[in-house]
Design a protein around this motif. Structure first.
Motif, PDB file in Angstrom:
ATOM      1  N   ASP A 284     112.296  41.123 -43.591  1.00 20.35           N
ATOM      2  CA  ASP A 284     111.106  40.474 -43.015  1.00 20.35           C
ATOM      3  C   ASP A 284     110.194  39.905 -44.100  1.00 20.35           C
ATOM      4  O   ASP A 284     109.670  38.792 -43.970  1.00 20.35           O
ATOM      5  N   VAL A 285     109.993  40.686 -45.174  1.00 26.37           N
ATOM      6  CA  VAL A 285     109.153  40.215 -46.283  1.00 26.37           C
ATOM      7  C   VAL A 285     109.750  38.957 -46.892  1.00 26.37           C
ATOM      8  O   VAL A 285     109.045  37.974 -47.183  1.00 26.37           O
ATOM      9  N   ILE A 286     111.077  38.961 -47.089  1.00 22.43           N
ATOM     10  CA  ILE A 286     111.739  37.814 -47.706  1.00 22.43           C
ATOM     11  C   ILE A 286     111.639  36.579 -46.811  1.00 22.43           C
ATOM     12  O   ILE A 286     111.391  35.463 -47.294  1.00 22.43           O
ATOM     13  N   ALA A 287     111.821  36.775 -45.503  1.00 19.68           N
ATOM     14  CA  ALA A 287     111.707  35.643 -44.578  1.00 19.68           C
ATOM     15  C   ALA A 287     110.315  35.022 -44.641  1.00 19.68           C
ATOM     16  O   ALA A 287     110.169  33.790 -44.675  1.00 19.68           O
ATOM     17  N   GLU A 288     109.284  35.861 -44.679  1.00 21.12           N
ATOM     18  CA  GLU A 288     107.910  35.345 -44.775  1.00 21.12           C
ATOM     19  C   GLU A 288     107.667  34.677 -46.120  1.00 21.12           C
ATOM     20  O   GLU A 288     106.964  33.666 -46.217  1.00 21.12           O
ATOM     21  N   ALA A 289     108.260  35.238 -47.176  1.00 18.47           N
ATOM     22  CA  ALA A 289     108.076  34.660 -48.508  1.00 18.47           C
ATOM     23  C   ALA A 289     108.720  33.280 -48.600  1.00 18.47           C
ATOM     24  O   ALA A 289     108.184  32.370 -49.244  1.00 18.47           O
ATOM     25  N   ILE A 290     109.864  33.107 -47.953  1.00 17.94           N
ATOM     26  CA  ILE A 290     110.519  31.791 -47.945  1.00 17.94           C
ATOM     27  C   ILE A 290     109.640  30.777 -47.224  1.00 17.94           C
ATOM     28  O   ILE A 290     109.456  29.642 -47.684  1.00 17.94           O
ATOM     29  N   LYS A 291     109.062  31.187 -46.096  1.00 20.70           N
ATOM     30  CA  LYS A 291     108.146  30.295 -45.368  1.00 20.70           C
ATOM     31  C   LYS A 291     106.940  29.923 -46.225  1.00 20.70           C
ATOM     32  O   LYS A 291     106.480  28.784 -46.218  1.00 20.70           O
ATOM     33  N   ALA A 292     106.429  30.911 -46.977  1.00 14.04           N
ATOM     34  CA  ALA A 292     105.232  30.681 -47.796  1.00 14.04           C
ATOM     35  C   ALA A 292     105.549  29.972 -49.111  1.00 14.04           C
ATOM     36  O   ALA A 292     104.639  29.529 -49.812  1.00 14.04           O
ATOM     37  N   GLY A 293     106.827  29.894 -49.452  1.00 13.31           N
ATOM     38  CA  GLY A 293     107.204  29.241 -50.689  1.00 13.31           C
ATOM     39  C   GLY A 293     107.161  30.127 -51.916  1.00 13.31           C
ATOM     40  O   GLY A 293     107.351  29.649 -53.037  1.00 13.31           O
ATOM     41  N   THR A 294     106.928  31.426 -51.729  1.00 11.54           N
ATOM     42  CA  THR A 294     106.908  32.343 -52.870  1.00 11.54           C
ATOM     43  C   THR A 294     108.299  32.873 -53.199  1.00 11.54           C
ATOM     44  O   THR A 294     108.500  33.510 -54.233  1.00 11.54           O
ATOM     45  N   ALA A 295     109.276  32.624 -52.322  1.00 12.21           N
ATOM     46  CA  ALA A 295     110.679  32.938 -52.580  1.00 12.21           C
ATOM     47  C   ALA A 295     111.502  31.734 -52.139  1.00 12.21           C
ATOM     48  O   ALA A 295     111.086  30.974 -51.259  1.00 12.21           O
ATOM     49  N   SER A 296     112.665  31.574 -52.736  1.00  8.91           N
ATOM     50  CA  SER A 296     113.492  30.421 -52.395  1.00  8.91           C
ATOM     51  C   SER A 296     114.930  30.687 -52.808  1.00  8.91           C
ATOM     52  O   SER A 296     115.214  31.626 -53.566  1.00  8.91           O
ATOM     53  N   VAL A 297     115.832  29.828 -52.298  1.00 12.10           N
ATOM     54  CA  VAL A 297     117.226  29.911 -52.705  1.00 12.10           C
ATOM     55  C   VAL A 297     117.361  29.248 -54.081  1.00 12.10           C
ATOM     56  O   VAL A 297     116.844  28.157 -54.314  1.00 12.10           O
ATOM     57  N   TYR A 298     118.044  29.917 -54.975  1.00 10.72           N
ATOM     58  CA  TYR A 298     118.258  29.400 -56.332  1.00 10.72           C
ATOM     59  C   TYR A 298     119.377  28.371 -56.263  1.00 10.72           C
ATOM     60  O   TYR A 298     120.554  28.713 -56.140  1.00 10.72           O
ATOM     61  N   THR A 299     119.005  27.103 -56.330  1.00 12.18           N
ATOM     62  CA  THR A 299     119.940  26.013 -56.058  1.00 12.18           C
ATOM     63  C   THR A 299     120.834  25.703 -57.252  1.00 12.18           C
ATOM     64  O   THR A 299     120.562  26.111 -58.389  1.00 12.18           O
ATOM     65  N   ARG A 300     121.889  24.945 -56.962  1.00 11.33           N
ATOM     66  CA  ARG A 300     122.789  24.503 -58.016  1.00 11.33           C
ATOM     67  C   ARG A 300     122.045  23.654 -59.040  1.00 11.33           C
ATOM     68  O   ARG A 300     122.288  23.743 -60.256  1.00 11.33           O
ATOM     69  N   GLU A 301     121.117  22.815 -58.544  1.00 10.33           N
ATOM     70  CA  GLU A 301     120.345  21.963 -59.439  1.00 10.33           C
ATOM     71  C   GLU A 301     119.493  22.801 -60.394  1.00 10.33           C
ATOM     72  O   GLU A 301     119.419  22.506 -61.599  1.00 10.33           O
ATOM     73  N   GLU A 302     118.856  23.841 -59.859  1.00  8.87           N
ATOM     74  CA  GLU A 302     118.047  24.725 -60.708  1.00  8.87           C
ATOM     75  C   GLU A 302     118.927  25.441 -61.733  1.00  8.87           C
ATOM     76  O   GLU A 302     118.556  25.595 -62.904  1.00  8.87           O
ATOM     77  N   ALA A 303     120.093  25.886 -61.261  1.00 10.40           N
ATOM     78  CA  ALA A 303     121.007  26.588 -62.157  1.00 10.40           C
ATOM     79  C   ALA A 303     121.475  25.673 -63.287  1.00 10.40           C
ATOM     80  O   ALA A 303     121.530  26.074 -64.463  1.00 10.40           O
ATOM     81  N   ASP A 304     121.819  24.410 -62.943  1.00  2.70           N
ATOM     82  CA  ASP A 304     122.280  23.474 -63.977  1.00  2.70           C
ATOM     83  C   ASP A 304     121.175  23.204 -64.997  1.00  2.70           C
ATOM     84  O   ASP A 304     121.440  23.105 -66.211  1.00  2.70           O
ATOM     85  N   ALA A 305     119.937  23.081 -64.515  1.00  2.00           N
ATOM     86  CA  ALA A 305     118.819  22.860 -65.438  1.00  2.00           C
ATOM     87  C   ALA A 305     118.632  24.064 -66.353  1.00  2.00           C
ATOM     88  O   ALA A 305     118.368  23.923 -67.561  1.00  2.00           O
ATOM     89  N   ALA A 306     118.795  25.271 -65.797  1.00  2.00           N
ATOM     90  CA  ALA A 306     118.657  26.490 -66.594  1.00  2.00           C
ATOM     91  C   ALA A 306     119.782  26.594 -67.622  1.00  2.00           C
ATOM     92  O   ALA A 306     119.565  27.002 -68.774  1.00  2.00           O
ATOM     93  N   LEU A 307     121.002  26.207 -67.229  1.00  2.00           N
ATOM     94  CA  LEU A 307     122.129  26.230 -68.159  1.00  2.00           C
ATOM     95  C   LEU A 307     121.899  25.259 -69.312  1.00  2.00           C
ATOM     96  O   LEU A 307     122.202  25.569 -70.479  1.00  2.00           O
ATOM     97  N   ALA A 308     121.349  24.087 -68.998  1.00  3.33           N
ATOM     98  CA  ALA A 308     121.059  23.102 -70.045  1.00  3.33           C
ATOM     99  C   ALA A 308     120.015  23.634 -71.022  1.00  3.33           C
ATOM    100  O   ALA A 308     120.112  23.415 -72.238  1.00  3.33           O
ATOM    101  N   GLU A 309     119.032  24.360 -70.507  1.00  3.51           N
ATOM    102  CA  GLU A 309     118.002  24.936 -71.375  1.00  3.51           C
ATOM    103  C   GLU A 309     118.602  26.015 -72.279  1.00  3.51           C
ATOM    104  O   GLU A 309     118.246  26.120 -73.462  1.00  3.51           O
ATOM    105  N   VAL A 310     119.547  26.789 -71.758  1.00  4.78           N
ATOM    106  CA  VAL A 310     120.229  27.790 -72.587  1.00  4.78           C
ATOM    107  C   VAL A 310     120.993  27.106 -73.708  1.00  4.78           C
ATOM    108  O   VAL A 310     120.960  27.543 -74.876  1.00  4.78           O
TER     109      VAL A 310
END
Length: 685
Positions: free
Chosen positions: A347-373
């Motif tokens: 329930d907390v996670i569902a509300e956090a997703i609605k509020a934008g304080t939690a989200s799915v870690y996308t492929r795009e975010e992962a690729d950007a993080a890999l490039a930074e590494v």
């Protein structure tokens, strides 16, 4: 995202029933606290001494902001009982002004009629003013101890505060290991300390009754008939865990069957017949894992058959754990499994997703993080190993539900397939505890290997808005390992628990043997009390973050060291004082009834040590460390043993009434303080 909120879910039904029981227990705890009012800290003689001296300094200097430093000193050596220093005055003109102006003004008031009831004499020693207290003031403090009885030491420094202490926390279907032993002792004593300071304390045994349960549900059904005949149900659960670990090792190494450890080879031959090589083991384990995942999915969904077997498994393990808790005479108020918080986490996670304080870690975010590494690695800012670790972590987290933490880190809340993990339930636990207990503090008494997890969990709770204006204060109180006394190496979980449990058994026999020939001694009860006292002192007399030595080569040496830890010594001292009082035969006289008396330097020091006890209790709570109280009690025991051997309380000419009163005060302070430390004192030994 999985949800079990449907009324038809058997898991929801179990959790609902448990929640009702938790609420009922909460009301019981609150009623018990409401019925007990702790005395105010400012009413104790030592606090009054500090307050009066602080007011003297204010009046003498005209400066309101006063910080005193009071040190106990030896009257015979230093011409006083207390050395008074005022560091805060150094901001107003430094040492020269203090000695030339402030010190004379303070000294004048200390020697005035106003302070005559408390101050006998003073002596100036550099930046210090050594104060000799009057005999009446000192012995009057012993009178206060006796008048307060079992209330002495309690205080109100945490009155009105709610504290959740999360400790012990064993895993269902596993054995208690050394970390659980240390967690249980530390958590229980710390809870007592908070209670002694007036807090409403909710003692919680956070059981892992959910994570990894798919393997248990599948393995119990699949391997039940192949297990040794006569195995208990709990032994079958432990066997499933052993099977899983063996298969994980085989798959990880990829070695040929001839190179598998004998115990792992035996597991495969018994439970996976026909598997003859690493590839076969990998395929068999993958199939077992997939079936286990399906079982856990069904459990999360509240499937009746899975829930029914899960309930039985939890009951089997909890019954097994009780032997340890009974041994230590510990009964934790709330035994709450991770399952209790599963839906809350979702329930907390569902509300956090609605509020934008939690989200799915996308492929795009992962690729950007890999490039930074790659950038950091190319610049030489991180090593090859660190780069590889970060990349693996990024790939693993891709598709998961995360909270982005300050500093660019992320905290995973749900797996990429939507399944819950430990973090899901930990976040749910903070949410539900906020609702149930309205805590000012939540203290997790968990081993040091969990430091990173709790740092990230607490940061995630902040981001999710579960901590507001610092409430609740989230604290991870970690502790050191049990180690081999000879090598200094950490003992394995199984070795350490077996050694500690054997130590407890043999220590009880040792103390029983010492007491069995003493007239009037309750050898059985006293031996258990001395054993528990020794265990507590052995674990807590040093900094709890340090390691605890166990001599695995000599149980006899360990028991002797166990006794030397001080728990038995403090108990013996309290009993010795009680024995003197029994021979005296009546209640001590009051200060007013005693008439003329003289106190020597050691008596003055002992009385002041007794008076510092409430402050030591408060300090142990403030620092979340019972060690401060244990060391103080041991110091009192040592001082009294040194004192009474040279200052007879009872003699041929009768009793020394002031010493009787001092002895009664010592006995009460030790008994009360040891009780806070979860150590009972026998009537006689």
């Amino acid at each position: 995202m999985t949800s079990v909120s449907s009324a038809s879910s058997d898991l929801a039904r179990v959790v609902g029933d448990h929640r009702a029981a938790v609420i009922a227990k909460r009301e019981e705890v609150q009623a018990d606290r409401a019925a007990r009012v702790n005395p105010g800290l400012d009413g104790y003689v030592w606090a009054q001494t500090e307050a009066r001296l602080a007011q003297v300094v204010r009046d003498a200097t005209g400066i309101d902001e006063v910080m005193l430093q009071l040190d106990l000193i030896d009257r015979a050596k230093f011409g006083g009982d207390i050395a008074l220093k005022v560091p805060s005055l150094l901001k107003h003109g430094g040492p020269k002004r203090f000695i030339a102006e402030f010190q004379p003004a303070i000294s004048e008031i200390l020697q005035s009629e106003r302070m005559a009831d408390m101050v006998e004499a003073i002596e100036l020693k550099g930046m210090y003013i050594n104060i000799t207290l009057t005999n009446a003031w000192l012995l009057g403090s012993a009178g206060q101890v006796v008048a307060m009885g079992d209330q002495f030491g309690l205080n109100d420094t945490m009155a009105g505060q709610n504290v959740v202490v999360d400790y012990s926390s064993p895993n269902v279907a596993k054995v208690l290991h050394a970390g659980h032993i240390r967690s249980t002792i530390t958590g229980e004593v710390l809870s007592n300390v908070y209670d002694a300071c007036g807090a409403t304390v909710y003692r919680v045994n956070h059981i892992n009754d959910f994570g990894g349960f798919g393997f248990l549900l599948e393995g119990y059904r699949r391997f039940h008939d192949a297990m040794p005949e006569g195995s208990t149900e709990n032994q079958r659960l432990l066997a499933v865990y052993t099977i899983r670990r063996s298969m994980e090792r085989i798959v990880e190494t990829g070695a040929a069957k001839a190179d598998w450890p004998a115990e792992d080879r035996a597991v495969v031959d018994t439970y996976f017949p026909g598997v003859e090589d690493a590839e076969g083991a990998k395929a068999a384990f993958a199939e077992f894992t997939a079936a286990s995942d399906a079982r856990f999915q069904a459990l999360e969904n509240g499937d009746p058959d899975e829930v029914a077997l899960w309930e039985k498994m939890v009951e089997w393990s909890l019954a097994d754990f009780q032997s340890f808790y009974r041994l230590l005479n510990i009964d934790i108020d709330f035994v709450i499994g991770e399952s209790f918080y599963f839906q809350d986490g979702l329930d907390v996670i569902a509300e956090a997703i609605k509020a934008g304080t939690a989200s799915v870690y996308t492929r795009e975010e992962a690729d950007a993080a890999l490039a930074e590494v790659d950038r950091l690695h190319a610049a030489g800012e991180i090593s090859d190993g660190e780069a590889e670790f970060r990349k693996l972590s990024i790939e693993k987290d891709c598709g998961s539900t995360v909270v982005h933490l300050p500093g660019g880190e992320r905290f995973v809340l749900l797996r990429s397939d939507g399944r819950s993990i430990y973090a899901t339930r930990d976040i749910g636990a903070i949410h539900r505890r906020n609702e149930l207990f309205n805590p000012d503090h939540i203290v997790y008494v968990v081993g040091q290997e969990q430091r990173s997890h709790f740092e990230r969990l607490f940061a995630a709770a902040e981001v999710l808005g579960m901590v507001r204006d610092g409430k609740p204060d989230l604290t991870h109180l970690y502790f050191g390992f049990y180690v081999d006394a000879e090598t200094g190496k950490k003992l394995s979980s199984r070795a350490s628990v077996s050694n500690v449990m054997a130590l407890l058994d043999q220590a009880e026999k040792y103390f029983h043997g010492r007491l069995s020939e003493r007239e009037g001694a309750d050898a059985d009860g006293a031996a258990r009390q001395l054993t528990v006292g020794s265990l507590v002192f052995n674990d807590l007399k040093q900094d709890i973050k340090g390691s605890v030595d166990i001599d695995v080569s000599s149980l006899e040496n360990t028991i002797l060291g166990f006794e030397r830890a001080g728990g038995a010594y403090a108990v013996y001292t309290a009993c010795r004082a009680r024995s003197i009082l029994r021979r005296y035969g009546s209640e001590p006289k009051t200060v007013e009834q005693i008439g003329a008396f003289e106190l020597n330097a050691q008596e003055a020091k002992l009385l002041l040590m007794l008076q510092q006890t409430p402050q030591k209790v408060a300090e142990a709570a403030r620092r979340a460390n019972p060690t401060y109280l244990l060391r103080h009690l041991l110091d009192i025991a040592m001082e009294y043993n040194s004192y009474y051997t040279v200052a007879p309380v009872l003699g041929d000419d009768g009793a020394n009434e002031s010493r009787v009163l001092i002895t009664k005060a010592v006995q009460l302070v030790l008994v009360n303080g040891l009780a806070i430390c979860h150590i009972d004192t026998p009537e006689s030994i």
